[in-house]
Write an enzyme that holds these catalytic residues in place. Structure first.
Site, mmCIF file in Angstrom:
data_model
loop_
_atom_site.group_PDB
_atom_site.id
_atom_site.type_symbol
_atom_site.label_atom_id
_atom_site.label_comp_id
_atom_site.label_asym_id
_atom_site.label_seq_id
_atom_site.Cartn_x
_atom_site.Cartn_y
_atom_site.Cartn_z
ATOM 1 C CE LYS A 195 -18.687 -13.957 -27.747
ATOM 2 N NZ LYS A 195 -18.311 -15.256 -27.148
ATOM 3 N N GLY B 177 -9.877 -9.151 -24.093
ATOM 4 C CA GLY B 177 -9.445 -10.314 -24.866
ATOM 5 C C GLY B 177 -8.109 -10.023 -25.510
ATOM 6 C CB SER B 178 -6.337 -11.685 -28.242
ATOM 7 O OG SER B 178 -7.306 -11.597 -29.259
ATOM 8 N N GLY C 256 -9.136 -7.267 -30.280
ATOM 9 C CA GLY C 256 -9.417 -5.888 -29.857
ATOM 10 C C GLY C 256 -9.258 -4.907 -31.019
ATOM 11 C CD GLU D 195 -8.109 -3.121 -19.512
ATOM 12 O OE1 GLU D 195 -6.979 -3.642 -19.607
ATOM 13 O OE2 GLU D 195 -8.295 -1.954 -19.158
ATOM 14 C CB CYS E 262 -4.429 -9.642 -19.148
ATOM 15 S SG CYS E 262 -5.778 -9.433 -18.036
ATOM 16 C CD GLU F 218 -1.030 -11.614 -23.844
ATOM 17 O OE1 GLU F 218 -1.272 -11.210 -22.710
ATOM 18 O OE2 GLU F 218 -1.803 -11.448 -24.802
HETATM 19 P P1 ADP Z 1 -8.791 -14.924 -25.676
HETATM 20 O O1 ADP Z 1 -7.694 -15.544 -26.458
HETATM 21 O O2 ADP Z 1 -8.337 -14.249 -24.420
HETATM 22 O O3 ADP Z 1 -10.009 -15.769 -25.482
HETATM 23 P P2 ADP Z 1 -10.130 -13.526 -27.809
HETATM 24 O O4 ADP Z 1 -9.840 -12.144 -28.245
HETATM 25 O O5 ADP Z 1 -9.990 -14.627 -28.778
HETATM 26 O O6 ADP Z 1 -9.222 -13.696 -26.534
HETATM 27 O O7 ADP Z 1 -11.592 -13.652 -27.221
HETATM 28 C C1 ADP Z 1 -12.128 -12.752 -26.265
HETATM 29 C C2 ADP Z 1 -13.620 -12.621 -26.496
HETATM 30 O O8 ADP Z 1 -13.822 -11.981 -27.754
HETATM 31 C C3 ADP Z 1 -14.361 -13.951 -26.576
HETATM 32 O O9 ADP Z 1 -15.625 -13.800 -25.951
HETATM 33 C C4 ADP Z 1 -14.526 -14.158 -28.056
HETATM 34 O O10 ADP Z 1 -15.636 -14.956 -28.382
HETATM 35 C C5 ADP Z 1 -14.729 -12.746 -28.542
HETATM 36 N N1 ADP Z 1 -14.411 -12.506 -29.963
HETATM 37 C C6 ADP Z 1 -13.531 -13.174 -30.745
HETATM 38 N N2 ADP Z 1 -13.527 -12.664 -31.992
HETATM 39 C C7 ADP Z 1 -14.421 -11.650 -32.012
HETATM 40 C C8 ADP Z 1 -14.858 -10.718 -32.995
HETATM 41 N N3 ADP Z 1 -14.387 -10.731 -34.245
HETATM 42 N N4 ADP Z 1 -15.784 -9.800 -32.644
HETATM 43 C C9 ADP Z 1 -16.264 -9.761 -31.388
HETATM 44 N N5 ADP Z 1 -15.896 -10.602 -30.411
HETATM 45 C C10 ADP Z 1 -14.980 -11.543 -30.704
#
Ligand code: ADP
Length: 496
Positions: free
Chosen positions: A174, A227-228, A232, A249, A283, A384
């Site tokens: 995804k 991601g964030s 995470g 990560e 990151c 951050e």
């Molecule tokens: P960033 O701000 O770096 O995009 P996010 O953590 O918002 O970081 O998003 C990173 C990835 O995680 C994206 O692909 C996003 O769609 C996905 N994501 C966001 N929320 C969820 C969740 N609750 N469960 C699984 N994946 C998620």
């Protein structure tokens, strides 16, 4: 407007939800790239069922043959490097030089993975008993859910997908909502290279719906997430409850330290690239610059001059040095932190605003921003931001610099500029980060070395290099006793 699809069960299909989202160019929001599926749990169910079939076949394909597919992927990425870089810049915004680097990282990762298909080493060790062999080897795990961010639209998916595939797992991917076009091009290339169609499933959609459904699906055995830190944590809680293998990560608050004896020309180039490359959306971006007092004023003044000259603009124009932020929410977050910095009493010395006089008004631009006299422990210094905002902190000694480097909750990368070999080696051992660069910026990881961070940045796993193959495979031990009799370990080989 072009409508894109998911790739599920060997076919390009519309989402069961019938819903879509628009993907626009962050440098020019009037430029619509297309609409992409807003998938739901039903789409994920179908993808998992198909991936489970794919896994049964793929795990029996010899690992060197799995690696051969990735070699062809590397060849196709090489052929299409320019085309992918262009479509990536169009949806993500960073300049072409950087998206070419992003594709190159995918190429490097592909060729590394291809060869790893002929290694995947286990160990053969002596048994304590006679006429008995003891060995460890690696087995595929199952369906791997890969959830990726926007900032490296190709490189990060390849870091996860290639080792997952070479180890014999099937993949559900995804991509981040902001970069679905690169994700689509990536899956097209995997298929063209000969990956069996049910071994890769592409499910577009919102993290809170499609991403969540992947993480919560009992048929997905492992999750690799970048991601964030906030997301995470949610992913980690679910995986903990469901006993899933998980690689995380997440965030960083990386510092470049420059000591009095440093080569200032080098340190200046390093911080410009580290802080404002990818518009600060890496990151590993440099968000803190820790300067020893003897060079503080000179380096800061040279840095301000150069920062004011950085050319902000559309990443597809060759002269551009800094592109837009990824979306309006990202820009508003940067604006909030600039307000916080001002309220905390730091000196806003450049930037701190959107481009003025209607310039670049169609994109999510923000001027490269520098705060000086930032206090260690302030929110500006600790949290951050993920944008082009650099906090400058003055210190008296290397020890003070090291302490400030370590005194944040994250621990991804750090950088030290010095000519003193003793201090350099002390930094390698004392800085609490997964990566420390000496005389180089906080960014610049190479695909064949482990990548990751300590503390709130990660959960102990590494991507890249040789270590990621351990994450995507399970160690199994085999004993073969050819003595023809019962031999009891720990008993028959010692006198009573
Ligand atoms: P960033 O701000 O770096 O995009 P996010 O953590 O918002 O970081 O998003 C990173 C990835 O995680 C994206 O692909 C996003 O769609 C996905 N994501 C966001 N929320 C969820 C969740 N609750 N469960 C699984 N994946 C998620």
């Amino acid at each position: 407007m072009k409508t894109f699809k998911n790739f599920i069960a060997g076919k390009w299909v519309a989402p069961a939800t019938g819903q879509y989202f628009e993907n626009r160019n962050p440098a020019d929001t009037t430029d619509v790239i297309g609409r992409f599926p807003l998938s739901g749990p039903e789409d994920v169910d179908r993808a998992v069922a198909s991936a489970q079939d794919g896994f049964e076949r793929w795990k029996r394909t010899p690992a060197p043959a799995r690696g051969d597919v990735l070699r062809r992927v590397g060849d196709l990425l090489t052929e299409r490097k320019e085309e992918i870089a262009d479509l990536m810049t169009r949806e993500m915004g960073k300049p072409l030089a950087e998206t070419r680097g992003d594709v190159q990282e995918g190429i490097d990762t592909a060729y590394y993975a291809a060869v790893e298909g002929r290694r995947l080493f286990g160990h053969t060790v002596p048994s304590e008993l006679r006429a008995k062999w003891a060995m460890s080897y690696r087995r595929p795990i199952g369906v791997a859910g890969l959830i990726t961010p926007f900032n490296f639209p190709l490189a990060i998916p390849t870091w996860k997908a290639f080792p997952a595939l070479v180890c014999g797992n099937a993949v559900i991917f995804k991509p981040a909502e902001d970069v679905p076009h690169t994700g689509t091009a990536f899956v097209e290339i995997l298929l063209e290279a000969g990956l069996p169609p049910d071994v890769i499933q592409l499910v577009h959609g919102a993290g809170e719906v499609a991403g969540k459904a992947i993480v919560e699906h009992p048929g997905v055995a492992l999750i690799s997430f970048t991601g964030s830190t906030e997301t995470g944590r949610i992913v980690g809680e679910t995986c903990g409850r469901m006993h899933k293998r998980l690689s995380l990560e997440m965030g960083g608050k990386n510092a470049q330290i420059v000591l009095d004896d440093a080569n200032l020309d080098l340190a200046l180039e390093g911080v410009l690239w580290g802080a404002f490359g990818t518009t600060g959306q890496r990151c590993t971006a440099t968000s803190r610059l820790i300067l020893q007092s003897g060079i503080h004023d000179e380096l800061l003044s040279r840095l301000l001059d150069r920062t004011r000259e950085l050319k902000l603009g559309d990443g597809r124009k060759e002269a551009t040095e800094v592109g837009p932020l990824i979306n309006e929410a990202a820009r508003e977050k940067v604006e909030r932190y600039v307000e916080i910095g001002v309220a905390e009493g730091a000196d806003l010395l450049c930037g701190g605003r959107r481009p003025e006089n209607g310039k670049l008004a169609d994109g999510y631009y923000y001027e490269p921003t520098i705060f000086a006299r930032v206090e260690a422990g302030s929110r500006l210094e600790q949290e951050e931001i993920f944008g082009p905002v650099l906090s400058v902190i003055r210190v008296e000694t290397p020890d003070e610099a090291f302490r400030i480097n370590n005194d944040v909750k994250y621990g991804l990368s750090s950088s030290l500029y010095t000519r003193d070999v003793e201090v350099a080696f002390r930094a390698l051992s004392d800085l609490d980060n997964g990566i420390t660069y000496i005389n180089a910026p906080t960014i610049g990881a190479e695909a064949h070395l482990p990548f990751g961070g300590v503390k709130a940045t990660g959960n102990g796993h590494r991507e890249g290099g040789w270590e990621v193959y351990e994450f995507f495979s399970e160690t199994k031990v085999g004993y073969v006793d050819f003595s023809g009799r019962l031999q009891r370990a720990q008993i028959d080989n010692y006198p009573t």
